[in-house]
Design a protein around this motif. Sequence first.
Motif, mmCIF file in Angstrom:
data_model
loop_
_atom_site.group_PDB
_atom_site.id
_atom_site.type_symbol
_atom_site.label_atom_id
_atom_site.label_comp_id
_atom_site.label_asym_id
_atom_site.label_seq_id
_atom_site.Cartn_x
_atom_site.Cartn_y
_atom_site.Cartn_z
ATOM 1 N N GLY A 221 -23.460 -12.098 45.592
ATOM 2 C CA GLY A 221 -22.383 -12.655 44.801
ATOM 3 C C GLY A 221 -21.709 -12.086 43.413
ATOM 4 N N CYS A 222 -21.250 -10.742 43.635
ATOM 5 C CA CYS A 222 -20.409 -10.618 43.362
ATOM 6 C C CYS A 222 -19.162 -9.744 43.687
ATOM 7 N N GLY A 223 -19.758 -8.737 44.510
ATOM 8 C CA GLY A 223 -19.227 -8.136 45.848
ATOM 9 C C GLY A 223 -19.570 -6.420 45.619
ATOM 10 N N TYR A 224 -20.305 -6.208 44.474
ATOM 11 C CA TYR A 224 -20.287 -4.928 44.903
ATOM 12 C C TYR A 224 -20.608 -4.484 46.291
ATOM 13 N N PRO A 225 -20.694 -3.155 46.117
ATOM 14 C CA PRO A 225 -20.981 -2.266 47.702
ATOM 15 C C PRO A 225 -22.636 -2.483 48.139
ATOM 16 N N MET A 226 -22.948 -2.064 47.009
ATOM 17 C CA MET A 226 -24.677 -2.023 46.666
ATOM 18 C C MET A 226 -24.581 -2.593 45.770
ATOM 19 N N GLY A 227 -26.043 -3.355 45.817
ATOM 20 C CA GLY A 227 -26.985 -3.448 45.073
ATOM 21 C C GLY A 227 -27.950 -2.495 44.468
ATOM 22 N N PRO A 228 -28.062 -2.912 43.004
ATOM 23 C CA PRO A 228 -28.389 -2.055 41.926
ATOM 24 C C PRO A 228 -29.665 -1.163 42.340
ATOM 25 N N PHE A 229 -30.961 -1.693 43.105
ATOM 26 C CA PHE A 229 -31.421 -0.740 43.398
ATOM 27 C C PHE A 229 -31.356 0.301 44.570
ATOM 28 N N THR A 230 -30.167 -0.503 45.699
ATOM 29 C CA THR A 230 -29.516 0.006 46.883
ATOM 30 C C THR A 230 -29.269 1.741 46.360
ATOM 31 N N LEU A 231 -28.580 1.667 44.646
ATOM 32 C CA LEU A 231 -27.007 2.279 44.530
ATOM 33 C C LEU A 231 -28.667 3.260 43.612
ATOM 34 N N LEU A 232 -29.641 3.070 43.125
ATOM 35 C CA LEU A 232 -30.389 3.743 42.485
ATOM 36 C C LEU A 232 -31.046 4.844 43.398
ATOM 37 N N ASP A 233 -31.273 4.459 44.486
ATOM 38 C CA ASP A 233 -32.236 5.201 45.470
ATOM 39 C C ASP A 233 -31.101 6.523 45.647
ATOM 40 N N PHE A 234 -29.611 5.548 45.816
ATOM 41 C CA PHE A 234 -28.041 6.787 46.824
ATOM 42 C C PHE A 234 -28.502 8.029 45.419
ATOM 43 N N VAL A 235 -28.064 6.789 44.677
ATOM 44 C CA VAL A 235 -27.547 8.735 43.127
ATOM 45 C C VAL A 235 -28.630 9.442 43.319
ATOM 46 N N GLY A 236 -29.961 8.539 43.344
ATOM 47 C CA GLY A 236 -31.210 9.138 43.041
ATOM 48 C C GLY A 236 -31.922 9.236 41.549
ATOM 49 N N LEU A 237 -33.167 8.814 41.782
ATOM 50 C CA LEU A 237 -33.676 8.642 40.690
ATOM 51 C C LEU A 237 -34.000 9.372 39.542
ATOM 52 N N ASP A 238 -34.634 10.729 39.733
ATOM 53 C CA ASP A 238 -34.445 12.191 38.996
ATOM 54 C C ASP A 238 -33.050 11.646 38.194
ATOM 55 N N THR A 239 -32.096 11.555 39.195
ATOM 56 C CA THR A 239 -31.203 12.455 37.939
ATOM 57 C C THR A 239 -30.555 11.187 37.558
ATOM 58 N N THR A 240 -30.932 10.036 37.809
ATOM 59 C CA THR A 240 -30.644 9.448 37.213
ATOM 60 C C THR A 240 -31.449 8.652 35.810
ATOM 61 N N TYR A 241 -33.243 9.435 35.650
ATOM 62 C CA TYR A 241 -33.808 9.852 35.531
ATOM 63 C C TYR A 241 -33.578 10.390 33.497
ATOM 64 N N TYR A 242 -32.912 11.798 34.342
ATOM 65 C CA TYR A 242 -32.297 12.903 33.357
ATOM 66 C C TYR A 242 -31.349 12.339 32.482
ATOM 67 N N ILE A 243 -30.111 11.590 33.630
ATOM 68 C CA ILE A 243 -29.673 10.608 32.732
ATOM 69 C C ILE A 243 -29.355 10.030 31.483
ATOM 70 N N ALA A 244 -30.712 8.991 32.145
ATOM 71 C CA ALA A 244 -31.011 7.538 31.135
ATOM 72 C C ALA A 244 -31.103 8.488 29.695
ATOM 73 N N ASN A 245 -31.872 9.605 30.161
ATOM 74 C CA ASN A 245 -33.163 10.530 28.706
ATOM 75 C C ASN A 245 -31.443 11.024 27.576
ATOM 76 N N ILE A 246 -30.202 11.392 28.232
ATOM 77 C CA ILE A 246 -30.199 12.442 28.278
ATOM 78 C C ILE A 246 -28.803 11.647 26.809
#
Length: 282
Positions: A221-246
Amino acid sequence: MAIRTVGVLGCGLMGSGIAQVAAASGYKTIVREVNDAALQAGMARIKKFLADGVAKGKVTEEAHNKTLGNLTGTTNTADLKECDIVIEAIVENLDDKRAIYQAVEAAVKPETIIASNTSSLCITELASATGRPDRFGGLHFFNPVQLMTLVEVIRALTTSEETGKTLTEFAASLGKEPIAAPDRPGFIVNRLLVPYLLDAIREYERGLGTIEDIDKGMKLGCGYPMGPFTLLDFVGLDTTYYIANIMFEEFREPRFAPPPLLKRMVLAGYHGRKTRRGFYTY
Ligand code: CAA
Ligand code: NAD
């Protein structure tokens, strides 16, 4: 300042990409990991990316050999002594980063620049943890480093004009497009990207749709290369969690707060592609 030798701390998702790109750009590159197993895993990732590149006709045999020839791995911080710049890409944790800067400073020359690839920590705070706050800055690469052309260059309050200029020129010498970003959590890109990713998890928890349908929606629908969950898995959920906390710690706005599901997945060891399990199974 002329940069000839590059040190990279951490050979995980980002460190391996940064080391590969530096070596491919002609720099003698030394990448440091905590132990042999982690080093071998990171080096194997680099070798696979290069071999795939050759198979796809995107990397020549000559470039493949030159890159590997410029690259050395170590578990010993003292081996970084000749480095003109050291780029830190270890886990997103302030205390761990502070500790490694101390060890690096004991090994390198006084003029060596230290740069952090942090996604969200305060660059001025990191700079202040070193004895060279004027020769410190943020160099924020994007995943996968080999393919994403952006680098955010972040100056701490203390970064000297010369260091800022050297960091920008160094990023350009890697074939990247540098942009200047402010020393605020998330800089420019993650300031906008992270709330979107966290929102996707929150809305999934509220029953917005299946993981597959939300991903398909944003991709098609938006032409993003990856949907949000594919991208979250790609970035790393641990890293995303640390970033969100900070980011939440700094802004105190609910949209930066890590959703309960993210926290639980990290606690369960579901860190995304790197652990073969995240929102999807690999
Ligand atoms: N060596 C050299 N080139 C390669 C390669 C390799 N091993 N593998 C792929 N390529 C090339 C391909 O040949 C292709 O080139 P062309 O466009 O010239 O044909 C290009 O790279 C894309 O490769 P693919 O077609 O195989 O893959 P794709 O189209 O599925 O794209 C992707 C892959 C670039 C990763 C894409 O999915 C994408 O952009 N995803 C989003 C990534 C993203 O958002 N990253 C940012 C994350 S946030 C972050 O990093 C910051 C933070 O702090 C958390
Ligand atoms: P990762 O978990 O894939 O890798 C981190 C690596 O650092 C691990 O291999 C670990 O063994 C190593 N390490 C830990 N302590 C170390 C030390 N003292 N010395 C050397 N190595 C050490 O994490 P990552 O995704 O590569 O993230 C690294 C950094 O890059 C973080 O600051 C993160 O916020 C940032 N970053 C991540 C992304 C992303 O998409 N994942 C994008 C941009 C920036």
